[in-house]
Design a protein around this motif. Structure first.
Motif, mmCIF file in Angstrom:
data_model
loop_
_atom_site.group_PDB
_atom_site.id
_atom_site.type_symbol
_atom_site.label_atom_id
_atom_site.label_comp_id
_atom_site.label_asym_id
_atom_site.label_seq_id
_atom_site.Cartn_x
_atom_site.Cartn_y
_atom_site.Cartn_z
ATOM 1 N N MET A 14 4.099 0.728 15.228
ATOM 2 C CA MET A 14 3.395 1.763 14.494
ATOM 3 C C MET A 14 4.226 2.152 13.285
ATOM 4 O O MET A 14 5.439 2.268 13.363
ATOM 5 N N LYS A 15 3.521 2.333 12.223
ATOM 6 C CA LYS A 15 4.141 2.847 11.008
ATOM 7 C C LYS A 15 3.163 3.850 10.411
ATOM 8 O O LYS A 15 1.986 3.529 10.224
ATOM 9 N N ALA A 16 3.640 5.057 10.141
ATOM 10 C CA ALA A 16 2.778 6.092 9.561
ATOM 11 C C ALA A 16 3.350 6.520 8.217
ATOM 12 O O ALA A 16 4.567 6.642 8.055
ATOM 13 N N TYR A 17 2.451 6.754 7.273
ATOM 14 C CA TYR A 17 2.868 7.155 5.932
ATOM 15 C C TYR A 17 1.698 7.811 5.215
ATOM 16 O O TYR A 17 0.548 7.701 5.634
ATOM 17 N N TRP A 18 2.019 8.492 4.113
ATOM 18 C CA TRP A 18 0.973 9.098 3.294
ATOM 19 C C TRP A 18 0.235 7.989 2.555
ATOM 20 O O TRP A 18 0.854 7.113 1.949
ATOM 21 N N TYR A 19 -1.066 8.028 2.613
ATOM 22 C CA TYR A 19 -1.944 7.076 1.937
ATOM 23 C C TYR A 19 -1.811 7.275 0.428
ATOM 24 O O TYR A 19 -1.761 8.404 -0.050
ATOM 25 N N ASP A 20 -1.770 6.184 -0.338
ATOM 26 C CA ASP A 20 -1.511 6.311 -1.778
ATOM 27 C C ASP A 20 -2.731 6.688 -2.628
ATOM 28 O O ASP A 20 -2.588 7.002 -3.805
ATOM 29 N N ASN A 21 -3.918 6.658 -2.065
ATOM 30 C CA ASN A 21 -5.150 7.034 -2.781
ATOM 31 C C ASN A 21 -5.424 6.221 -4.038
ATOM 32 O O ASN A 21 -6.208 6.641 -4.890
ATOM 33 N N LYS A 22 -4.806 5.069 -4.176
ATOM 34 C CA LYS A 22 -5.078 4.209 -5.328
ATOM 35 C C LYS A 22 -6.321 3.375 -5.049
ATOM 36 O O LYS A 22 -6.609 3.048 -3.899
ATOM 37 N N PRO A 23 -7.065 3.038 -6.102
ATOM 38 C CA PRO A 23 -8.240 2.190 -5.886
ATOM 39 C C PRO A 23 -7.825 0.831 -5.328
ATOM 40 O O PRO A 23 -6.699 0.387 -5.524
ATOM 41 N N GLY A 24 -8.743 0.205 -4.649
ATOM 42 C CA GLY A 24 -8.471 -1.118 -4.095
ATOM 43 C C GLY A 24 -9.092 -1.250 -2.723
ATOM 44 O O GLY A 24 -9.626 -0.289 -2.160
ATOM 45 N N ASP A 25 -9.021 -2.437 -2.194
ATOM 46 C CA ASP A 25 -9.610 -2.740 -0.894
ATOM 47 C C ASP A 25 -8.996 -1.849 0.181
ATOM 48 O O ASP A 25 -7.778 -1.705 0.260
ATOM 49 N N GLN A 26 -9.838 -1.273 1.006
ATOM 50 C CA GLN A 26 -9.382 -0.383 2.083
ATOM 51 C C GLN A 26 -8.464 -1.088 3.067
ATOM 52 O O GLN A 26 -7.683 -0.455 3.765
ATOM 53 N N ARG A 27 -8.538 -2.424 3.132
ATOM 54 C CA ARG A 27 -7.747 -3.190 4.096
ATOM 55 C C ARG A 27 -6.321 -3.470 3.622
ATOM 56 O O ARG A 27 -5.510 -3.989 4.376
ATOM 57 N N GLU A 28 -6.026 -3.111 2.384
ATOM 58 C CA GLU A 28 -4.654 -3.232 1.879
ATOM 59 C C GLU A 28 -3.817 -2.087 2.451
ATOM 60 O O GLU A 28 -4.362 -1.061 2.859
ATOM 61 N N PRO A 29 -2.491 -2.217 2.452
ATOM 62 C CA PRO A 29 -1.644 -1.184 3.086
ATOM 63 C C PRO A 29 -1.758 0.221 2.478
ATOM 64 O O PRO A 29 -1.636 1.207 3.193
ATOM 65 N N HIS A 30 -1.954 0.330 1.183
ATOM 66 C CA HIS A 30 -2.011 1.642 0.516
ATOM 67 C C HIS A 30 -0.823 2.516 0.913
ATOM 68 O O HIS A 30 -0.968 3.713 1.176
ATOM 69 N N ASP A 31 0.352 1.908 0.945
ATOM 70 C CA ASP A 31 1.578 2.600 1.355
ATOM 71 C C ASP A 31 2.193 3.315 0.159
ATOM 72 O O ASP A 31 2.598 2.686 -0.812
ATOM 73 N N SER A 32 2.274 4.625 0.240
ATOM 74 C CA SER A 32 2.841 5.435 -0.835
ATOM 75 C C SER A 32 4.363 5.354 -0.870
ATOM 76 O O SER A 32 4.981 5.817 -1.827
ATOM 77 N N ARG B 172 6.097 7.011 1.258
ATOM 78 C CA ARG B 172 6.517 8.287 1.856
ATOM 79 C C ARG B 172 6.163 8.269 3.340
ATOM 80 O O ARG B 172 4.997 8.419 3.705
ATOM 81 N N PRO B 173 7.145 8.074 4.213
ATOM 82 C CA PRO B 173 6.860 7.978 5.648
ATOM 83 C C PRO B 173 6.410 9.310 6.244
ATOM 84 O O PRO B 173 6.701 10.383 5.717
ATOM 85 N N VAL B 174 5.701 9.206 7.350
ATOM 86 C CA VAL B 174 5.266 10.362 8.133
ATOM 87 C C VAL B 174 5.864 10.197 9.530
ATOM 88 O O VAL B 174 5.777 9.127 10.128
ATOM 89 N N SER B 175 6.450 11.252 10.046
ATOM 90 C CA SER B 175 7.126 11.191 11.347
ATOM 91 C C SER B 175 6.138 11.296 12.508
ATOM 92 O O SER B 175 5.036 11.837 12.367
ATOM 93 N N GLU B 176 6.576 10.813 13.665
ATOM 94 C CA GLU B 176 5.778 10.981 14.883
ATOM 95 C C GLU B 176 5.620 12.460 15.219
ATOM 96 O O GLU B 176 4.594 12.868 15.773
ATOM 97 N N ASP B 177 6.624 13.278 14.882
ATOM 98 C CA ASP B 177 6.517 14.720 15.123
ATOM 99 C C ASP B 177 5.376 15.324 14.312
ATOM 100 O O ASP B 177 4.641 16.182 14.805
ATOM 101 N N TYR B 178 5.232 14.888 13.064
ATOM 102 C CA TYR B 178 4.128 15.405 12.252
ATOM 103 C C TYR B 178 2.793 14.956 12.838
ATOM 104 O O TYR B 178 1.850 15.749 12.937
ATOM 105 N N LEU B 179 2.707 13.682 13.243
ATOM 106 C CA LEU B 179 1.470 13.209 13.880
ATOM 107 C C LEU B 179 1.155 14.059 15.109
ATOM 108 O O LEU B 179 0.008 14.474 15.311
#
Length: 178
Positions: A1-19, A21-28
């Motif tokens: 598992m890897k969690a991060y803030w979505y980059d909101n850039k245009p493009g195919d939804q199936r791409e990583p869209h990795d900003s 900026r990681p998100v912790s399991e505690d935040y989840l």
């Protein structure tokens, strides 16, 4: 598992869209999202028993299994929605993304791979997509008879009791997402 803030850039939804900026399991967890890594099916069985899940099925999302309906199905899964029951998915093979709304209504992307399990609370806005390999096999667990009823985001859902309960249950303490 890897969690991060979505980059909101245009493009195919199936791409990583990795900003980046990681998100912790505690935040989840503060959002009510539970993550586990279960290499053994017996671990899933134990969790199902503990949480009262009596039924399960498996779904394979891919062009090979869905044929011409695949693209429409993936778009449907990616429409922002909530459920009135918690959603539990155990990834048996392949990879995909669950996006959930953070506390400020921004998207958090959660990349799941084989043996990852996620539980989304009832009332959380989310969406799902495969990655660019277009293949994922997941076990879906249900407390009662299998049902998957998405309620697409709309202003009237603010009055939905499951949505209200979810929002009331969010912890008042803000946990930094790193």
């Amino acid at each position: 598992m890897k969690a991060y803030w979505y980059d909101n850039k245009p493009g195919d939804q199936r791409e990583p869209h990795d900003s980046g900026r990681p998100v912790s399991e505690d935040y989840l967890a503060s959002l009510g999202v539970i993550y586990r890594h279960f290499p053994e099916l017996s671990d899933v069985d134990a969790l199902a028993k503990e949480r009262g899940y009596k039924n399960r099925d498996e779904i394979t999302v891919s062009p090979a299994t869905m044929g011409e309906a695949y693209e429409d199905k993936v778009k449907m899964f990616f429409a922002e929605h909530l459920h009135e029951d918690e959603e539990i998915r155990y990834i048996r093979d392949g990879e995909g993304y669950f996006d959930v709304r953070g506390k400020e209504d921004e998207w958090v992307r959660i990349r799941l791979v084989k043996d990852d399990l996620i539980i989304l609370p009832a009332g959380i806005y989310h969406r799902f997509t495969t990655d660019n390999k277009n293949y994922i096999k997941a076990m879906r667990l249900f407390q009662e008879e299998p049902k998957w009823t998405p309620l697409n985001r709309a202003p009237e859902l603010d009055e939905n009791q499951h949505r209200k309960s979810y929002l009331e249950g969010l912890t008042a303490t803000s946990i930094a997402a790193n």
